[in-house]
Write a protein that holds these residues in place. Structure first.
Motif, PDB file in Angstrom:
ATOM      1  N   ARG A  26      31.055  30.271  40.327  1.00  0.00           N
ATOM      2  CA  ARG A  26      32.167  30.263  39.360  1.00  0.00           C
ATOM      3  C   ARG A  26      32.360  31.655  38.775  1.00  0.00           C
ATOM      4  NH1 ARG A  26      31.791  29.305  34.035  1.00  0.00           N
ATOM      5  NH2 ARG A  26      29.675  28.519  34.346  1.00  0.00           N
ATOM      6  N   TRP A  27      33.623  32.059  38.701  1.00  0.00           N
ATOM      7  CA  TRP A  27      33.978  33.382  38.190  1.00  0.00           C
ATOM      8  C   TRP A  27      34.641  33.289  36.825  1.00  0.00           C
ATOM      9  CZ3 TRP A  27      33.079  38.100  40.544  1.00  0.00           C
ATOM     10  CH2 TRP A  27      32.616  38.060  41.879  1.00  0.00           C
ATOM     11  N   PHE A  28      34.393  34.308  36.011  1.00  0.00           N
ATOM     12  CA  PHE A  28      35.166  34.507  34.789  1.00  0.00           C
ATOM     13  C   PHE A  28      35.832  35.876  34.896  1.00  0.00           C
ATOM     14  CE2 PHE A  28      35.446  36.860  30.820  1.00  0.00           C
ATOM     15  CZ  PHE A  28      36.340  36.056  30.112  1.00  0.00           C
ATOM     16  N   TRP A  29      37.155  35.900  34.676  1.00  0.00           N
ATOM     17  CA  TRP A  29      37.897  37.160  34.637  1.00  0.00           C
ATOM     18  C   TRP A  29      38.464  37.372  33.238  1.00  0.00           C
ATOM     19  CZ3 TRP A  29      41.702  37.238  39.438  1.00  0.00           C
ATOM     20  CH2 TRP A  29      40.950  37.377  40.612  1.00  0.00           C
ATOM     21  N   SER A  30      38.370  38.580  32.748  1.00  0.00           N
ATOM     22  CA  SER A  30      39.095  38.912  31.530  1.00  0.00           C
ATOM     23  C   SER A  30      40.576  39.085  31.881  1.00  0.00           C
ATOM     24  CB  SER A  30      38.554  40.205  30.916  1.00  0.00           C
ATOM     25  OG  SER A  30      38.895  41.322  31.719  1.00  0.00           O
ATOM     26  N   ASP A  31      41.413  39.182  30.860  1.00  0.00           N
ATOM     27  CA  ASP A  31      42.858  39.327  31.104  1.00  0.00           C
ATOM     28  C   ASP A  31      43.161  40.545  31.984  1.00  0.00           C
ATOM     29  OD1 ASP A  31      43.162  37.131  29.521  1.00  0.00           O
ATOM     30  OD2 ASP A  31      44.052  38.191  27.798  1.00  0.00           O
ATOM     31  N   GLY A  32      42.428  41.616  31.765  1.00  0.00           N
ATOM     32  CA  GLY A  32      42.685  42.843  32.525  1.00  0.00           C
ATOM     33  C   GLY A  32      42.438  42.692  34.010  1.00  0.00           C
ATOM     34  N   VAL A  33      41.465  41.867  34.392  1.00  0.00           N
ATOM     35  CA  VAL A  33      41.190  41.664  35.817  1.00  0.00           C
ATOM     36  C   VAL A  33      42.299  40.832  36.456  1.00  0.00           C
ATOM     37  CG1 VAL A  33      39.564  40.735  37.497  1.00  0.00           C
ATOM     38  CG2 VAL A  33      38.712  41.926  35.466  1.00  0.00           C
ATOM     39  N   TYR A  34      42.789  39.819  35.720  1.00  0.00           N
ATOM     40  CA  TYR A  34      43.953  39.082  36.222  1.00  0.00           C
ATOM     41  C   TYR A  34      45.119  40.039  36.472  1.00  0.00           C
ATOM     42  CZ  TYR A  34      42.170  34.336  35.258  1.00  0.00           C
ATOM     43  OH  TYR A  34      41.456  33.166  35.271  1.00  0.00           O
TER      44      TYR A  34
END
Length: 221
Positions: A26-34
């Motif tokens: 499972r991944w978590f991306w911050s807004d900047g990575v999106y």
């Protein structure tokens, strides 16, 4: 575990951070990575497959190998690569992070951040292009000077003069640019009061580089 702290020693500020939980993939991306990948925040579910789909085809295998290494062995990593975002824009990025092990010694999470180097690389590429063009211009300039000297010395046209330079360059195993540069430097360093002296200087230089009997000669007028 949260993302790695950015300590400010790096030249460029990261655009976002990520965390990968190994056990449940499972991944978590911050807004900047999106946004780096061309998506609005939370518009898609980040997965390993999705990330790999956005890697440039020439960089995909290497980027995946770096991720596999972080998952298998932990420790810090960095990976410069290119991505193609959801809007088909090419971006040059640096991913930096580390694999974090748990009490059993196995890697539990991989966490890090992305730095967008697109504009930096574009500026570097432009500078490299401009430098190459300048070198080409300089090379052409000195070759044109050498051709002009040969035209004066032999009475030939520009095409013939260039052919003579290429012949001497090939037979003497001297790069064309270096030969032209040496000819110009040699002739201009001498006191040459008239055209006849210039012709003599050019022919004397060429005779020293390659005897006329060993290859095509420069025809005198």
């Amino acid at each position: 575990m949260g993302a790695l702290a950015f300590d400010g020693s790096q030249e460029h500020t990261p655009v976002g951070h990520f965390t990968y939980a190994v056990s449940d993939d499972r991944w978590f991306w911050s807004d900047g990575v999106y946004e780096l990948h061309g998506y609005a925040p939370d518009a898609v579910i980040p997965t390993t497959e999705l990330m790999l789909q956005h890697k440039h085809p020439d960089d995909m295998a290497r980027a995946f190998a770096v991720l596999e290494g972080a998952v298998s062995h932990g420790g810090p990593f960095s990976c410069y690569h290119r991505i193609i975002d959801a809007k088909d824009r090419f971006r040059s990025v640096l991913s930096v992070g580390c694999g974090v092990t748990g009490p059993d010694g196995k890697v539990e999470t991989v966490t890090g951040f992305f730095v967008d180097l697109t504009e930096v690389r574009r500026a570097e590429t432009q500078a490299e292009v401009e430098e190459a063009l300048l070198r080409i211009a300089e090379t052409r300039s000195v070759i044109d000077q050498a051709k002009g000297m040969l035209m004066l010395a032999t009475g030939c046209d520009a095409e013939k003069a260039f052919g003579v330079l290429r012949t001497y360059s090939s037979h003497k195993n001297v790069k064309l640019h270096d030969l032209a540069h040496r000819l110009v430097d040699d002739v201009t360093a001498r006191p040459l009061p008239d055209d006849h002296s210039c012709r003599s200087a050019v022919l004397a230089f060429l005779d020293g580089i390659q005897p006329y009997s060993a290859g095509p000669t420069a025809e005198t007028s």
